[in-house]
Design an enzyme around this catalytic site. Structure first.
Site, PDB file in Angstrom:
ATOM      1  N   THR A 250      40.047  22.020  51.607  1.00 57.47           N
ATOM      2  CA  THR A 250      39.995  21.892  50.146  1.00 57.47           C
ATOM      3  C   THR A 250      38.580  21.718  49.640  1.00 57.47           C
ATOM      4  O   THR A 250      38.231  22.159  48.550  1.00 57.47           O
ATOM      5  CB  THR A 250      40.864  20.696  49.704  1.00 57.47           C
ATOM      6  OG1 THR A 250      42.214  20.998  49.995  1.00 57.47           O
ATOM      7  CG2 THR A 250      40.720  20.397  48.227  1.00 57.47           C
TER       8      THR A 250
ATOM      9  N   ASP B 286      44.046  17.760  56.176  1.00 59.35           N
ATOM     10  CA  ASP B 286      45.323  17.638  56.896  1.00 59.35           C
ATOM     11  C   ASP B 286      45.140  17.185  58.340  1.00 59.35           C
ATOM     12  O   ASP B 286      45.885  16.339  58.812  1.00 59.35           O
ATOM     13  CB  ASP B 286      46.098  18.955  56.878  1.00 59.35           C
ATOM     14  CG  ASP B 286      46.701  19.236  55.517  1.00 59.35           C
ATOM     15  OD1 ASP B 286      47.450  20.224  55.391  1.00 59.35           O
ATOM     16  OD2 ASP B 286      46.413  18.463  54.580  1.00 59.35           O
TER      17      ASP B 286
HETATM   18  N1  DAS Z   1      45.396  22.537  53.557  1.00 60.38           N
HETATM   19  C1  DAS Z   1      44.531  21.375  53.541  1.00 60.38           C
HETATM   20  C2  DAS Z   1      43.609  21.435  54.759  1.00 60.38           C
HETATM   21  O1  DAS Z   1      42.905  22.429  54.932  1.00 60.38           O
HETATM   22  C3  DAS Z   1      43.681  21.305  52.331  1.00 60.38           C
HETATM   23  C4  DAS Z   1      42.863  20.039  52.320  1.00 60.38           C
HETATM   24  O2  DAS Z   1      43.404  19.023  51.884  1.00 60.38           O
HETATM   25  O3  DAS Z   1      41.717  20.032  52.795  1.00 60.38           O
HETATM   26  O4  DAS Z   1      43.599  20.463  55.511  1.00 60.38           O
END
Ligand code: DAS
Length: 345
Positions: free
Chosen positions: A28, A109
């Site tokens: 993100t 994540d």
């Molecule tokens: N999908 C999530 C990741 O890439 C986005 C985030 O929160 O960074 O871990």
């Protein structure tokens, strides 16, 4: 030095700017949404590292910063191959005389898994700081800009040396071992069950505690000596659970199974025979807890681990226990040695 100086260190002004490398992997913090109101609807892993750095002129007063784009992926898609490639690049840079600190921009994540993996395998005292963001840079009150400036601040700070791999999020400095994503919709998403190590406020690091578990230069795991990681899977405990998932992972080639148990890492009566049979076949069974703010699994508490020849993950959550189990299995196939490793790391 002023009578009110907080520490005996060289004042910031007297210290030459540190050389910090930003390794970008996606997430993100490199995300982009359609409008400023999109804080949760956006695409991760879009903005390249040079644009991230160019978008933050404040960085020039913090350190000499250069970027490398290692990957451009959402971190839920990280593989063991990604971990190994990233770890080897971090170790290479950390060994370079013209690098003082390293920042890794990363999706939130699996940030906690990568931070722990690097904490266990990069043999350097230099600051290595993993950072992400909960909102894309295009959103109102985006958190990535300050998170990245804070991460570079810590990576260039000599007081961060020897603290193990760190995660900097929401003004807090966390140990890569303890930090976990506890919330998925707020900027205060990352917690350490036993508390952060410190804070970053207006470009200065403030430390309140230090890690006591083995890490980096004191670790028996060295990324430069590891070429592959064994398969270790995680199966959740819950009401009405059966041993189907555990058997399926074993059939798929898992060398160890992390039991994400209820409460104290408890194992349902219907699952015990299947796990004991898998142990008999040579798989290692490691009991962790699914509770998400500080699990604590002790040997022979609620399960006769000595009798079953099982291992307990102590305070490591299931996803962290998997990282340590993979590394431990590159060193040993002995349950007692595995348990020692889980007590020490
Ligand atoms: N999908 C999530 C990741 O890439 C986005 C985030 O929160 O960074 O871990």
């Amino acid at each position: 030095m002023g009578a009110y100086a907080q520490t005996a260190q060289t004042t910031d002004a007297a210290r030459k700017p540190a050389n910090v490398v930003v390794l970008a992997t996606g997430g993100t913090i490199a995300g982009a949404g359609a409008s400023a109101s999109n804080s949760a609807t956006y695409q991760a892993a879009k903005v390249p590292v040079d644009k991230l750095i160019a978008g933050l002129p404040e960085l020039t007063s913090v350190a000499n910063v250069r970027g490398e784009q290692v990957f451009q992926i959402a971190s839920e898609s990280f593989t063991n191959a990604n971990l190994l490639q990233l770890g080897k690049r971090v170790a290479e840079l950390a060994a370079s005389n013209d690098v003082d600190g390293i920042v890794i921009t990363h999706g939130t994540d699996t940030l906690e898994e990568t931070a722990y993996f690097l904490n266990l395998t990069v043999h350097s005292e230099k600051p290595v700081v993993v950072v992400g963001s909960m909102r894309p840079g295009t959103a109102l009150s985006a958190d990535g800009a300050l998170n990245l400036v804070n991460a570079v601040t810590v990576a260039g700070d000599p007081t961060a040396r020897g603290q193990g791999v760190l995660a900097v999020m929401n003004d807090e400095i966390h140990s890569g071992r303890d930090v976990t994503k506890a919330v998925n919709i707020r900027t205060d998403a990352f917690r350490s069950p036993w508390g952060p190590l410190g804070m970053v406020v207006e470009g200065k690091s403030y430390w309140f505690r230090a890690p006591v578990k083995r890490h980096t230069v004191n670790s028996e795991f060295d990324i430069t000596q590891i070429s592959e990681l064994p398969r270790v899977d995680i199966a959740y405990g819950y009401g009405n659970v059966s041993d189907v998932a555990y058997k399926a992972f074993a059939d798929a080639g898992a060398k160890a199974l992390i039991h994400a148990g209820t409460g104290n890492g408890s194992v349902a009566a219907d699952v015990v025979p299947g796990l004991r049979a898998l142990r008999e076949k040579g798989l290692f069974i490691i009991r962790s807890s699914r509770v998400n703010q500080g699990g604590f699994v002790l040997r022979n508490a609620e399960q006769p681990d000595d009798k079953y020849d099982w291992v307990v993950a102590h305070d490591l959550n299931p996803q962290k226990a998997r990282i340590l189990a993979m590394l431990a299995l590159t060193k040993t196939q002995d349950t007692r040695e595995l348990q020692r490793i889980f007590w020490e790391y």
